[in-house]
Motif scaffolding. Structure first.
Motif, PDB file in Angstrom:
ATOM      1  N   ARG A  18      -8.518  -1.996  -3.816  1.00 26.28           N
ATOM      2  CA  ARG A  18      -9.082  -0.854  -3.879  1.00 26.28           C
ATOM      3  C   ARG A  18      -8.212   0.184  -3.343  1.00 26.28           C
ATOM      4  O   ARG A  18      -7.444  -0.090  -2.664  1.00 26.28           O
ATOM      5  CB  ARG A  18     -10.738  -0.776  -2.964  1.00 26.28           C
ATOM      6  N   ASN A  19      -8.281   1.291  -3.611  1.00 27.59           N
ATOM      7  CA  ASN A  19      -7.399   2.468  -3.093  1.00 27.59           C
ATOM      8  C   ASN A  19      -7.699   2.800  -1.863  1.00 27.59           C
ATOM      9  O   ASN A  19      -8.894   2.514  -1.001  1.00 27.59           O
ATOM     10  CB  ASN A  19      -7.526   3.742  -3.958  1.00 27.59           C
ATOM     11  N   TYR A  62      -8.204  -2.057   6.163  1.00 31.49           N
ATOM     12  CA  TYR A  62      -8.458  -2.553   5.208  1.00 31.49           C
ATOM     13  C   TYR A  62      -9.120  -4.152   5.563  1.00 31.49           C
ATOM     14  O   TYR A  62      -8.438  -4.903   6.355  1.00 31.49           O
ATOM     15  CB  TYR A  62      -7.187  -2.722   4.259  1.00 31.49           C
ATOM     16  N   ASP A  63     -10.267  -4.695   4.853  1.00 32.35           N
ATOM     17  CA  ASP A  63     -10.848  -5.587   5.226  1.00 32.35           C
ATOM     18  C   ASP A  63     -10.600  -6.533   4.123  1.00 32.35           C
ATOM     19  O   ASP A  63     -11.080  -6.354   2.893  1.00 32.35           O
ATOM     20  CB  ASP A  63     -12.243  -5.378   5.617  1.00 32.35           C
ATOM     21  N   PRO A  64      -9.625  -7.639   3.918  1.00 26.97           N
ATOM     22  CA  PRO A  64      -9.114  -8.457   2.957  1.00 26.97           C
ATOM     23  C   PRO A  64     -10.460  -9.105   2.394  1.00 26.97           C
ATOM     24  O   PRO A  64     -10.159  -9.571   1.127  1.00 26.97           O
ATOM     25  CB  PRO A  64      -8.305  -9.272   3.376  1.00 26.97           C
ATOM     26  N   SER A  65     -11.622  -9.429   3.254  1.00 24.99           N
ATOM     27  CA  SER A  65     -12.710 -10.192   2.484  1.00 24.99           C
ATOM     28  C   SER A  65     -13.416  -9.263   1.708  1.00 24.99           C
ATOM     29  O   SER A  65     -14.087  -9.886   0.807  1.00 24.99           O
ATOM     30  CB  SER A  65     -13.390 -10.871   3.812  1.00 24.99           C
ATOM     31  N   THR A  66     -13.451  -7.968   1.690  1.00 28.91           N
ATOM     32  CA  THR A  66     -14.034  -7.294   1.042  1.00 28.91           C
ATOM     33  C   THR A  66     -13.362  -6.318   0.246  1.00 28.91           C
ATOM     34  O   THR A  66     -13.999  -5.795  -0.591  1.00 28.91           O
ATOM     35  CB  THR A  66     -15.138  -6.286   1.835  1.00 28.91           C
ATOM     36  N   GLU A  67     -12.285  -6.275   0.467  1.00 32.74           N
ATOM     37  CA  GLU A  67     -11.194  -5.268  -0.125  1.00 32.74           C
ATOM     38  C   GLU A  67     -11.655  -3.847  -0.120  1.00 32.74           C
ATOM     39  O   GLU A  67     -11.465  -3.035  -0.952  1.00 32.74           O
ATOM     40  CB  GLU A  67     -11.032  -5.596  -1.710  1.00 32.74           C
ATOM     41  N   ILE A  68     -12.077  -3.558   1.020  1.00 31.54           N
ATOM     42  CA  ILE A  68     -12.844  -2.201   1.293  1.00 31.54           C
ATOM     43  C   ILE A  68     -11.781  -1.588   2.443  1.00 31.54           C
ATOM     44  O   ILE A  68     -11.352  -2.186   3.640  1.00 31.54           O
ATOM     45  CB  ILE A  68     -14.301  -2.076   1.811  1.00 31.54           C
ATOM     46  N   ALA A 128       0.930  -0.978   0.044  1.00 30.34           N
ATOM     47  CA  ALA A 128       0.032  -0.247  -0.064  1.00 30.34           C
ATOM     48  C   ALA A 128       0.957   1.134   0.148  1.00 30.34           C
ATOM     49  O   ALA A 128       1.745   1.195   0.747  1.00 30.34           O
ATOM     50  CB  ALA A 128      -0.960   0.013   1.060  1.00 30.34           C
ATOM     51  N   GLY A 129       0.463   2.324  -0.726  1.00 32.68           N
ATOM     52  CA  GLY A 129       1.175   3.657  -0.811  1.00 32.68           C
ATOM     53  C   GLY A 129       2.272   3.734  -1.377  1.00 32.68           C
ATOM     54  O   GLY A 129       2.941   2.971  -1.928  1.00 32.68           O
ATOM     55  N   GLY A 130       2.901   4.658  -0.642  1.00 29.80           N
ATOM     56  CA  GLY A 130       4.350   5.031  -0.983  1.00 29.80           C
ATOM     57  C   GLY A 130       4.630   6.235  -2.081  1.00 29.80           C
ATOM     58  O   GLY A 130       3.617   6.813  -2.278  1.00 29.80           O
ATOM     59  N   THR A 131       5.634   6.272  -2.463  1.00 28.20           N
ATOM     60  CA  THR A 131       5.941   7.409  -3.631  1.00 28.20           C
ATOM     61  C   THR A 131       6.406   6.619  -4.874  1.00 28.20           C
ATOM     62  O   THR A 131       7.464   5.602  -4.591  1.00 28.20           O
ATOM     63  CB  THR A 131       6.747   8.394  -3.194  1.00 28.20           C
ATOM     64  N   GLY A 132       6.229   7.307  -6.178  1.00 24.51           N
ATOM     65  CA  GLY A 132       6.683   6.962  -7.175  1.00 24.51           C
ATOM     66  C   GLY A 132       6.650   8.269  -8.089  1.00 24.51           C
ATOM     67  O   GLY A 132       7.610   8.942  -7.928  1.00 24.51           O
TER      68      GLY A 132
END
Length: 266
Positions: free
Chosen positions: A180-181, A216-222, A155-159
């Motif tokens: 999801r973001n 973050y909920d891995p089961s719903t990706e929310i 998750a996240g970071g800089t690019g």
């Protein structure tokens, strides 16, 4: 790094110069002792406990140069051993121990101040590095956690810009897919897998240092925003305690370093 003997290994870093020293903390006596020095001075590296009890130190930087050097610490002998280099030079990357015992290395900063989306795997049994598929986004100063289902959440970071994107690595297929973001862009934050399997993300630095936290909920990706921390912070630490709570320590608020501590109750 917490060792199998209960001691804590601290390696390298920067105090005006890049260090190759290593120290051990013994919780039973509350004392620090010097261990043997590493073969390379480095900061912005990773140190990961392997399933065989050894600690693998990867990448990092020294004197403005990024390295792909790797060394291994044997806590039984206190000896550092240089092993084969990573395939890509990188610092400010992440390392994750997969359920099959292999080590996943992802992203980071590379030579020339640019960022990478490459990923590679280390097999401790064969002492061998192999490539795996690249992430969808170049990123550095991101976070990575192994979920209960065996996948790795990055998750996240800089690019090319500050990121709020997140993606999942599937060790079975060796592929990355977007999830999801997050609600906020963030880097130099923390990511903690809670007892119930959800993932807590805290703090951030983007255009401002913030106290925003989300789950973050891995089961719903929310992703769901939760109560803010009491202090703005980034480059802090977050550790899961045995009682299931998460302790957040220190960091920087954009102006000064912090010594404040707070606890999250899921």
């Amino acid at each position: 790094t917490l060792l199998t003997n209960g001691k804590i290994l601290v390696t390298g870093g920067y105090n005006g110069a890049t260090l190759n020293i290593a120290e051990l903390y013994d919780p039973s006596t509350g004392t620090w002792t010097m261990s043997s020095s590493r073969n390379y001075a480095r900061s912005s590296h990773t140190a990961t406990l392997l399933t065989n009890g050894k600690v693998l130190v990867t990448g990092g930087s020294a004197s403005g140069s990024v390295t792909n050097a790797v060394e291994c610490y044997n806590s039984s002998t206190g000896i550092w051993t240089v092993i084969s280099n990573m395939m890509v030079t990188r610092s400010d990357h992440t390392t994750s121990i997969l359920m099959n015992g292999k080590l996943l290395v992802s992203g980071g900063s590379v030579i020339g101040g640019t960022f990478t989306n490459t990923a590679e795997l280390f097999d401790p049994t064969l002492v061998l590095w192999t490539t795996t598929s690249s992430m969808n986004s170049v990123r550095s100063y991101h976070t990575a956690s192994v979920l209960a289902n065996g996948k790795v959440l990055v998750a996240g970071g800089t690019g090319s810009s500050f990121l709020k994107t997140a993606e999942l690595y599937d060790p079975t297929s060796g592929t990355w897919s977007f999830t999801r973001n997050m609600n906020s862009t963030r880097y130099s934050h923390t990511e903690s897998v809670l007892v119930n399997g959800t993932v807590l993300v805290t703090g951030e630095a983007n255009f401002a240092t913030l106290n925003i936290a989300e789950l973050y909920d891995p089961s719903t990706e929310i992703w769901t925003k939760i109560d803010n921390m009491n202090y703005n912070r980034y480059v802090h630490t977050a550790s899961l305690l045995t009682n299931g709570k998460v302790i957040v320590i220190g960091g920087h608020n954009g102006t000064v370093d912090l010594n404040s501590v707070e606890v999250y109750q899921p």
